[in-house]
Motif scaffolding. Structure first.
Motif, PDB file in Angstrom:
ATOM      1  N   THR A   1       1.106  -1.085   0.318  1.00 39.30           N
ATOM      2  CA  THR A   1      -0.007   0.190  -0.110  1.00 39.30           C
ATOM      3  C   THR A   1       0.810   1.099  -0.375  1.00 39.30           C
ATOM      4  O   THR A   1       2.149   1.220   0.517  1.00 39.30           O
ATOM      5  CB  THR A   1      -0.607   0.371   1.179  1.00 39.30           C
ATOM      6  N   GLY A   2       0.339   2.538   0.349  1.00 40.66           N
ATOM      7  CA  GLY A   2       0.588   4.099  -0.264  1.00 40.66           C
ATOM      8  C   GLY A   2       1.491   3.746   0.981  1.00 40.66           C
ATOM      9  O   GLY A   2       2.686   4.586   1.386  1.00 40.66           O
ATOM     10  N   SER A   3       0.480   3.444   2.284  1.00 43.80           N
ATOM     11  CA  SER A   3       0.864   3.926   3.250  1.00 43.80           C
ATOM     12  C   SER A   3       2.548   2.698   3.890  1.00 43.80           C
ATOM     13  O   SER A   3       3.307   3.268   4.952  1.00 43.80           O
ATOM     14  CB  SER A   3       0.134   2.767   4.573  1.00 43.80           C
ATOM     15  N   ASP A   4       2.587   1.899   3.283  1.00 43.55           N
ATOM     16  CA  ASP A   4       4.271   0.966   3.239  1.00 43.55           C
ATOM     17  C   ASP A   4       4.778   1.586   3.259  1.00 43.55           C
ATOM     18  O   ASP A   4       6.303   2.194   3.089  1.00 43.55           O
ATOM     19  CB  ASP A   4       3.905  -0.607   2.670  1.00 43.55           C
TER      20      ASP A   4
ATOM     21  N   VAL B   1       9.180  13.484  -1.068  1.00 40.57           N
ATOM     22  CA  VAL B   1       7.917  14.232  -2.170  1.00 40.57           C
ATOM     23  C   VAL B   1       7.054  12.962  -2.195  1.00 40.57           C
ATOM     24  O   VAL B   1       7.245  11.777  -2.590  1.00 40.57           O
ATOM     25  CB  VAL B   1       8.463  14.506  -3.125  1.00 40.57           C
ATOM     26  N   ASP B   2       5.814  12.662  -2.205  1.00 38.88           N
ATOM     27  CA  ASP B   2       4.856  11.588  -1.536  1.00 38.88           C
ATOM     28  C   ASP B   2       3.728  12.074  -2.624  1.00 38.88           C
ATOM     29  O   ASP B   2       3.208  13.055  -2.961  1.00 38.88           O
ATOM     30  CB  ASP B   2       4.151  11.937  -0.367  1.00 38.88           C
ATOM     31  N   GLU B   3       3.886  10.963  -4.356  1.00 44.45           N
ATOM     32  CA  GLU B   3       3.405  10.999  -5.477  1.00 44.45           C
ATOM     33  C   GLU B   3       2.788   9.827  -5.492  1.00 44.45           C
ATOM     34  O   GLU B   3       1.821   9.482  -6.571  1.00 44.45           O
ATOM     35  CB  GLU B   3       4.613  10.781  -6.072  1.00 44.45           C
ATOM     36  N   ILE B   4       2.250   9.948  -4.278  1.00 44.01           N
ATOM     37  CA  ILE B   4       1.316   7.884  -4.231  1.00 44.01           C
ATOM     38  C   ILE B   4       0.026   8.489  -4.920  1.00 44.01           C
ATOM     39  O   ILE B   4      -0.879   7.894  -5.610  1.00 44.01           O
ATOM     40  CB  ILE B   4       0.681   7.900  -2.791  1.00 44.01           C
ATOM     41  N   GLN B   5      -0.245   9.798  -4.580  1.00 45.84           N
ATOM     42  CA  GLN B   5      -1.861   9.965  -5.592  1.00 45.84           C
ATOM     43  C   GLN B   5      -1.450  11.064  -6.705  1.00 45.84           C
ATOM     44  O   GLN B   5      -2.472  11.123  -7.433  1.00 45.84           O
ATOM     45  CB  GLN B   5      -2.911  11.159  -4.352  1.00 45.84           C
ATOM     46  N   ALA B   6      -0.222  12.217  -6.638  1.00 47.78           N
ATOM     47  CA  ALA B   6       0.025  12.669  -7.825  1.00 47.78           C
ATOM     48  C   ALA B   6       0.616  12.332  -8.890  1.00 47.78           C
ATOM     49  O   ALA B   6       0.825  12.775 -10.051  1.00 47.78           O
ATOM     50  CB  ALA B   6       0.852  14.263  -6.852  1.00 47.78           C
TER      51      ALA B   6
HETATM   52  C1  LIG Z   1      -0.354  11.531  -1.246  1.00 47.32           C
HETATM   53  C2  LIG Z   1      -1.450   9.743  -0.301  1.00 47.32           C
HETATM   54  N1  LIG Z   1      -0.218   9.335   0.361  1.00 47.32           N
HETATM   55  C3  LIG Z   1      -0.680   7.769   1.216  1.00 47.32           C
HETATM   56  C4  LIG Z   1      -1.572   7.697   1.107  1.00 47.32           C
HETATM   57  C5  LIG Z   1      -1.789   6.110   1.875  1.00 47.32           C
HETATM   58  O1  LIG Z   1      -2.341   5.649   0.285  1.00 47.32           O
HETATM   59  P1  LIG Z   1      -2.822   4.283   1.095  1.00 47.32           P
HETATM   60  O2  LIG Z   1      -4.418   3.653   1.393  1.00 47.32           O
HETATM   61  O3  LIG Z   1      -2.577   2.742  -0.364  1.00 47.32           O
HETATM   62  O4  LIG Z   1      -2.342   3.283   1.907  1.00 47.32           O
HETATM   63  C6  LIG Z   1      -2.697   8.069  -0.350  1.00 47.32           C
HETATM   64  C7  LIG Z   1      -3.798   7.555  -0.023  1.00 47.32           C
HETATM   65  O5  LIG Z   1      -4.849   8.391  -0.195  1.00 47.32           O
HETATM   66  C8  LIG Z   1      -2.405   9.224  -0.562  1.00 47.32           C
HETATM   67  O6  LIG Z   1      -3.287  10.552  -1.126  1.00 47.32           O
END
Ligand SMILES: Cc1ncc(COP(=O)(O)O)c(C=O)c1O
Length: 457
Positions: free
Chosen positions: A134-137, A267-272
């Protein structure tokens, strides 16, 4: 040709809605309510019961077809069940699925692709670590990497941020009610203001200056209270926070503070990231090279859970097993991720996202409804902030717009600390004709909600 053109990969009759939720949908919603967790949230907003999906369209169990303008919250960048990706998925699933981190061609191909497309100077100088899916990971890995390399523990984050639902990720997340029951989380996290482009009381440059001044003070002021910082964690555009697109100078300013203090900029690019904004990474718009980048969501190609943390090779100080996870080798997801990257490039979807995103924003601005205070974003990451005449957030209006659109077969989502931002993050394969059809409904919804509010004022 790398897969069919974007025009050919959708159900062709979207939107097309009759009774919904229909009898099958109602049955599944009732079953879910009876047995599923109370933490289930999405059906509370719209009672969608998907059965199949193609491109930017979703068919529900009763045969209604919707235009999908949120793509599983930014996951399905190349569309649901993209045929070019699915071809490899089927082939790979029959052959080899799980390898922990033994080498496989799909794994190494994906690492090479990410390294070649990493932002700024990270390209050609980076390493990629896969941990959990996951993104959290990916965020947890980034926190560990920053601490490991600096020996520090203090984390600098931003108000309005969302980084995930695990303890470390929640620690650097702004949303208080989300994390409050689990406090104390990680100690020593300081939150600076994120510069909002829509601050009615001050020009954007001032918001940037104020934010950077705060960050510098947190890091450098001997009385700031934060000891031994380990890194600065930032979304290049805040997603859950309301598609908050920072004015120019913000990311560059953070880069400078990080450099001056020998801190990693994460830099958290998980959504962007991964093409959403019309560049591979949102930080590319600002010409800033991060030290660490987190990615997930669209990385698994067509919705496979896969995340990665990309970082400068100088930070690759971990020894074998220092970061671990059973699911760090999902070969099908990796193959899907590579195929998605190939599809984006072959169909020029970065340029498409830039052009279509500009068109979407233009149409939203043209609605000319006082309710819509600000329209912003980059590429196909679009936010429209709704405010009441007295400047307070108009969350109920966004909710009403979402419902109106759903009832006409267009799926839109929300964001922002008050839920007053209409958030659009459609698959990048959305065609211009589909975008216009969706926008006809969205604009009509805004007019309708505006008229209703006028009538009750
Ligand atoms: C910018 C950002 N970082 C982290 C996360 C967490 O990702 P995940 O829900 O897959 O754990 C999200 C989820 O929406 C997110 O938008």
């Amino acid at each position: 040709m790398v897969g069919p053109p974007i025009e050919d990969i959708h159900f062709d009759d979207a939107p097309h809605v009759g009774e919904f939720p229909g009898p099958k949908g109602r049955d599944l919603l009732e079953r879910q309510e009876a047995i599923d967790s109370n933490a289930v949230a999405y059906p509370d907003h719209i009672p969608l019961v998907p059965d199949a999906a193609k491109g930017a369209t979703i068919k529900d169990v009763d045969g209604n077809v919707f235009l999908d303008m949120f793509a599983g919250i930014g996951v399905l960048n190349v569309g649901h069940a993209n045929p070019y990706v699915m071809e490899a998925v089927h082939e790979q699933a029959d052959k080899l699925v799980h390898t922990v981190d033994f080498p496989s061609e799909p794994r190494l191909d994906l690492i090479e692709k990410l390294e070649a497309r990493a932002p700024g100077d990270l390209a050609g100088n980076s390493k990629v670590v896969f941990g959990g899916p996951t993104g959290s990971d990916a965020i947890e890995a980034a926190i560990k990497l920053a601490k490991y390399n600096t020996g520090g523990h203090g984390l600098i984050a931003f108000r309005g941020s969302y980084h995930g639902a695990t303890s470390g990720a929640m620690s650097i997340t702004g949303k208080k009610d989300f994390k409050e029951p689990y406090a104390p989380l990680l100690g020593d996290v300081e939150f600076a203001p994120y510069p909002h482009p829509y601050a009615q009381d001050r020009p954007p440059e001032e918001a940037v200056a104020r934010s950077l001044e705060e960050v510098r003070a947190i890091v450098e002021d001997p009385y700031s209270g934060l000891t031994n910082p380990a890194g600065i964690f930032v979304e290049p555009i805040q997603g859950e926070g309301g598609v908050v697109t920072p004015p120019e100078g913000f990311l560059a300013g953070l880069r400078e503070i990080a450099d001056d203090n020998d801190l990693p900029l994460v830099v958290d690019e998980i959504q962007a990231g991964l093409g959403r904004t019309g560049q591979w990474w949102a930080s590319d718009h600002y010409d800033v090279t991060p030290d660490i980048v987190t990615t997930a969501k669209a990385l698994g190609g067509v919705g496979f859970p896969l995340s990665a943390t990309i970082y400068h090779e100088d930070l690759d100080t971990w020894g074998p097993g220092d970061h671990a996870g059973t699911y760090r080798g999902h070969v099908v997801a990796m193959r899907a991720g590579s195929r998605a990257i190939e599809y984006i490039e072959a169909h020029d979807l970065l340029a498409h996202a830039r052009d279509l995103g500009a068109h979407v924003r233009e149409r939203l601005r043209d609605v000319n409804a006082p309710l819509v205070g600000d329209v912003r974003g980059k590429g196909l990451f679009v936010g429209a902030e709704f405010t009441n005449p007295d400047g307070t957030p108009a969350a109920d209006a966004v909710k009403a717009v979402q419902r109106y659109c759903y009832e006409r077969g267009v799926l839109v989502w929300k964001a922002g600390p008050h839920g007053n931002v209409l958030r659009l993050l459609p698959p990048l394969v959305l065609t211009e004709a589909q975008a216009d059809t969706a926008l006809d409904v969205i604009c009509e919804a805004i007019d309708h909600v505006t008229a209703e509010r006028g009538a009750t004022a």
